[in-house]
Scaffold this motif. Structure first.
Motif, short mmCIF file in Angstrom:
data_model
loop_
_atom_site.label_atom_id
_atom_site.label_comp_id
_atom_site.label_asym_id
_atom_site.label_seq_id
_atom_site.Cartn_x
_atom_site.Cartn_y
_atom_site.Cartn_z
N ALA A 40 24.97 84.73 45.38
CA ALA A 40 25.53 84.96 46.70
C ALA A 40 26.38 86.22 46.67
O ALA A 40 26.86 86.63 45.60
CB ALA A 40 26.37 83.76 47.12
N PRO A 41 26.60 86.87 47.82
CA PRO A 41 27.41 88.09 47.85
C PRO A 41 28.79 87.86 47.26
O PRO A 41 29.48 86.90 47.59
CB PRO A 41 27.49 88.41 49.34
CG PRO A 41 26.28 87.79 49.92
CD PRO A 41 26.04 86.54 49.13
N GLY A 42 29.18 88.74 46.34
CA GLY A 42 30.49 88.65 45.74
C GLY A 42 30.65 87.58 44.69
O GLY A 42 31.75 87.37 44.17
N LYS A 43 29.55 86.90 44.35
CA LYS A 43 29.63 85.84 43.35
C LYS A 43 28.68 86.14 42.19
O LYS A 43 27.75 86.93 42.31
CB LYS A 43 29.26 84.49 43.98
CG LYS A 43 30.24 84.01 45.03
CD LYS A 43 29.93 82.59 45.47
CE LYS A 43 30.97 82.08 46.45
NZ LYS A 43 30.67 80.68 46.88
N GLU A 44 28.93 85.50 41.08
CA GLU A 44 28.07 85.66 39.91
C GLU A 44 26.77 84.88 40.10
O GLU A 44 26.73 83.88 40.82
CB GLU A 44 28.80 85.18 38.65
CG GLU A 44 29.96 86.05 38.24
CD GLU A 44 30.54 85.66 36.90
OE1 GLU A 44 31.42 86.36 36.41
OE2 GLU A 44 30.08 84.64 36.34
N ARG A 45 25.76 85.33 39.40
CA ARG A 45 24.49 84.60 39.41
C ARG A 45 24.69 83.24 38.74
O ARG A 45 25.40 83.13 37.74
CB ARG A 45 23.44 85.41 38.64
CG ARG A 45 22.06 84.80 38.63
CD ARG A 45 21.10 85.70 37.90
NE ARG A 45 21.50 85.89 36.51
CZ ARG A 45 21.02 86.87 35.73
NH1 ARG A 45 20.12 87.71 36.23
NH2 ARG A 45 21.41 86.97 34.49
N GLU A 46 24.05 82.23 39.30
CA GLU A 46 24.16 80.89 38.72
C GLU A 46 22.79 80.23 38.68
O GLU A 46 21.92 80.50 39.51
CB GLU A 46 25.12 80.02 39.55
CG GLU A 46 24.68 79.79 40.98
CD GLU A 46 25.61 78.85 41.74
OE1 GLU A 46 26.56 78.31 41.12
OE2 GLU A 46 25.38 78.64 42.93
N VAL A 47 22.63 79.37 37.70
CA VAL A 47 21.38 78.63 37.60
C VAL A 47 21.34 77.57 38.70
O VAL A 47 22.37 77.00 39.08
CB VAL A 47 21.24 77.98 36.21
CG1 VAL A 47 22.26 76.87 36.02
CG2 VAL A 47 19.84 77.48 35.99
N VAL A 48 20.16 77.35 39.23
CA VAL A 48 19.93 76.29 40.21
C VAL A 48 19.18 75.15 39.55
O VAL A 48 19.58 73.98 39.63
CB VAL A 48 19.13 76.82 41.41
CG1 VAL A 48 18.82 75.69 42.38
CG2 VAL A 48 19.90 77.94 42.11
N ALA A 49 18.08 75.49 38.87
CA ALA A 49 17.25 74.47 38.22
C ALA A 49 16.39 75.14 37.16
O ALA A 49 16.11 76.33 37.24
CB ALA A 49 16.36 73.76 39.24
N ALA A 50 15.99 74.35 36.16
CA ALA A 50 15.15 74.87 35.10
C ALA A 50 14.16 73.80 34.68
O ALA A 50 14.44 72.60 34.81
CB ALA A 50 15.99 75.32 33.91
N ILE A 51 13.01 74.24 34.15
CA ILE A 51 11.94 73.31 33.80
C ILE A 51 11.21 73.82 32.57
O ILE A 51 11.00 75.03 32.43
CB ILE A 51 10.98 73.14 35.01
CG1 ILE A 51 9.97 72.03 34.77
CG2 ILE A 51 10.30 74.46 35.36
CD1 ILE A 51 9.20 71.65 36.05
#
Length: 126
Positions: A40-51
């Motif tokens: 998101a703007p101004g935020k760090e990248r984050e994991v949502v889901a992994a498989i």
């Protein structure tokens, strides 16, 4: 070198649903673990889901558990992210990523992934 192309993003009202797709090419898809990340703007990248490569191990960020579902179709070289009950805080650019190493394990670390798609925008209005 493999390539990833995301699709399915867009504008949706809070409480709505979207399904993201990530089409892979250039490598044997069934030897890749996959992940969905967002930024998101101004935020760090984050994991949502992994498989994992066989889809037998799945991991979700706490913020999306019970609302999002990751899945894959190795015959179609595609990984999906079904997003339900969307919230304004889910607004972000969503990217898929491929992991060659230890493909029998998931990872929440972006640095463990070898290549990324260009991303697709998801906007949730309140």
């Amino acid at each position: 070198q493999g390539q990833l192309v995301e699709s399915g993003g867009g504008l949706v009202q809070a409480g709505g649903s979207l399904r993201l797709s990530c089409a892979a090419s250039g490598e044997t898809f069934s030897w890749l673990a996959m992940g969905w990340f967002r930024q998101a703007p101004g935020k760090e990248r984050e994991v949502v889901a992994a498989i994992t490569q066989r889809g037998d191990i799945i991991d979700y960020a706490d913020s999306v558990k019970g609302r999002f579902t990751i899945s894959r179709d190795n015959a179609k070289n595609t990984v999906y992210l079904q997003m339900n009950s969307l919230k304004p805080e889910d607004t972000a650019v969503y990217s898929c990523a491929a992991k060659r190493r230890a493909y029998w394990q998931t990872s929440r670390r972006g640095g463990d992934y070898d290549y990324w798609g260009q991303g697709t925008q998801v906007t949730v209005s309140s």
